[in-house]
Design a protein around this motif. Structure first.
Motif, PDB file in Angstrom:
ATOM      1  N   VAL A 280       0.729  -1.486   0.345  1.00  0.00           N
ATOM      2  CA  VAL A 280      -0.149  -0.271   0.003  1.00  0.00           C
ATOM      3  C   VAL A 280       0.788   1.045  -0.266  1.00  0.00           C
ATOM      4  O   VAL A 280       1.845   0.992   0.942  1.00  0.00           O
ATOM      5  CB  VAL A 280      -1.385   0.202   1.397  1.00  0.00           C
ATOM      6  N   GLU A 281       0.277   1.724  -1.150  1.00  0.00           N
ATOM      7  CA  GLU A 281       2.658   3.372  -0.847  1.00  0.00           C
ATOM      8  C   GLU A 281       1.007   4.369  -0.469  1.00  0.00           C
ATOM      9  O   GLU A 281      -0.123   4.412  -0.394  1.00  0.00           O
ATOM     10  CB  GLU A 281       1.970   3.441  -2.316  1.00  0.00           C
ATOM     11  N   LYS A 282       1.631   5.253   0.178  1.00  0.00           N
ATOM     12  CA  LYS A 282       1.562   6.942   0.536  1.00  0.00           C
ATOM     13  C   LYS A 282       0.606   6.929   0.091  1.00  0.00           C
ATOM     14  O   LYS A 282      -0.133   8.066   0.268  1.00  0.00           O
ATOM     15  CB  LYS A 282       2.635   7.108   0.434  1.00  0.00           C
ATOM     16  N   ASP A 283       0.478   7.713  -1.500  1.00  0.00           N
ATOM     17  CA  ASP A 283       0.032   8.292  -2.577  1.00  0.00           C
ATOM     18  C   ASP A 283      -1.643   7.111  -2.591  1.00  0.00           C
ATOM     19  O   ASP A 283      -2.652   7.551  -3.222  1.00  0.00           O
ATOM     20  CB  ASP A 283      -0.114   8.200  -3.888  1.00  0.00           C
ATOM     21  N   GLY A 284      -1.721   5.995  -1.815  1.00  0.00           N
ATOM     22  CA  GLY A 284      -3.126   5.196  -1.879  1.00  0.00           C
ATOM     23  C   GLY A 284      -3.081   4.750  -3.088  1.00  0.00           C
ATOM     24  O   GLY A 284      -3.935   3.016  -2.629  1.00  0.00           O
ATOM     25  N   LYS A 285      -2.555   4.059  -3.571  1.00  0.00           N
ATOM     26  CA  LYS A 285      -1.827   2.619  -4.674  1.00  0.00           C
ATOM     27  C   LYS A 285      -2.224   1.253  -3.875  1.00  0.00           C
ATOM     28  O   LYS A 285      -1.313   1.021  -2.585  1.00  0.00           O
ATOM     29  CB  LYS A 285      -0.861   3.212  -5.410  1.00  0.00           C
TER      30      LYS A 285
END
Length: 161
Positions: free
Chosen positions: A63-68
Motif C-alpha cells: 500500500v503506497e503513500k499515495d493510496g495505490k
C-alpha cells in the motif's frame, strides 16, 4: 476497514487493461493486480484468466503513500510447501575438471613473438588470477579477429571499389 500489506481479501474485478486488472476491495477502495501476479505461469493475455465481474481472492502486496494498492492473485492461493532443494555436493565430491586448452585457439607464433606458456595450471587460482587470465585471453582473441577481418578487407585504408 484498513487495508494492510499481507492480508487476504475478497474482491471483484472492475476493469481489465493490457498490464493488469483493477479489483474493488471491501470498503470501496480499488487495487491493481499486475499481469505478472495473476498466475504462476506466463500470462500473455489477461482476458484468458479474468473477466470483469469475477470474484477473486487477492493478497495485498503493498500500500503506497499515495493510496495505490498492489495486489496479487497468485500469492493469495494456498499451495503446499515446496520441498527443500537437495544440498549441493561439496567441492571434494564434485568431479574434478582440469583446465583444458581450447582447440580452436591459434598456437604460438603470435605477433608478440615467443611461445605460449605451458597450459597446465593449478586448480587453486585466486579470482584475480582467473580474471587477469580471462582478460589476457580475451584480448588475444579480439586482436586475432581484428587481424583476420583486416586481411579480408585488404588492411587499413584500402580503397573500396
Amino acid at each position: 476497514m484498513s487495508i494492510e500489506a499481507g492480508s487476504k481479501l475478497e474482491g471483484k474485478v472492475t476493469g481489465i487493461t493490457h498490464f493488469g486488472a483493477f479489483v474493488e476491495l471491501p470498503g470501496g477502495s480499488t487495487g491493481l493486480v499486475h499481469i505478472s501476479e495473476v498466475a504462476d505461469n506466463y500470462v500473455k493475455d489477461i482476458n484468458e484468466f479474468l473477466k470483469v465481474g469475477d470474484e477473486v481472492t487477492v493478497k495485498v502486496v503493498n500500500v503506497e503513500k499515495d493510496g495505490k494498492i498492489g495486489l496479487s492473485i497468485r500469492k493469495a492461493q494456498d499451495r503446499p510447501e515446496r520441498s527443500e532443494r537437495p544440498e549441493r555436493p561439496a567441492n571434494s565430491e564434485r568431479p574434478n575438471r582440469p583446465y583444458q586448452q581450447r582447440s580452436n585457439r591459434p598456437q604460438g607464433g603470435s605477433r608478440g613473438g615467443g611461445q605460449r606458456q605451458n597450459q597446465s595450471r593449478p586448480s587453486t587460482l585466486s579470482f584475480e588470477d582467473k580474471m587477469s587470465r580471462f582478460l589476457k585471453d580475451s584480448e588475444e582473441r579480439i586482436s586475432t579477429l581484428k587481424r583476420q577481418t583486416e586481411s579480408k578487407r585488404g588492411g587499413r585504408g584500402a580503397r573500396r571499389g
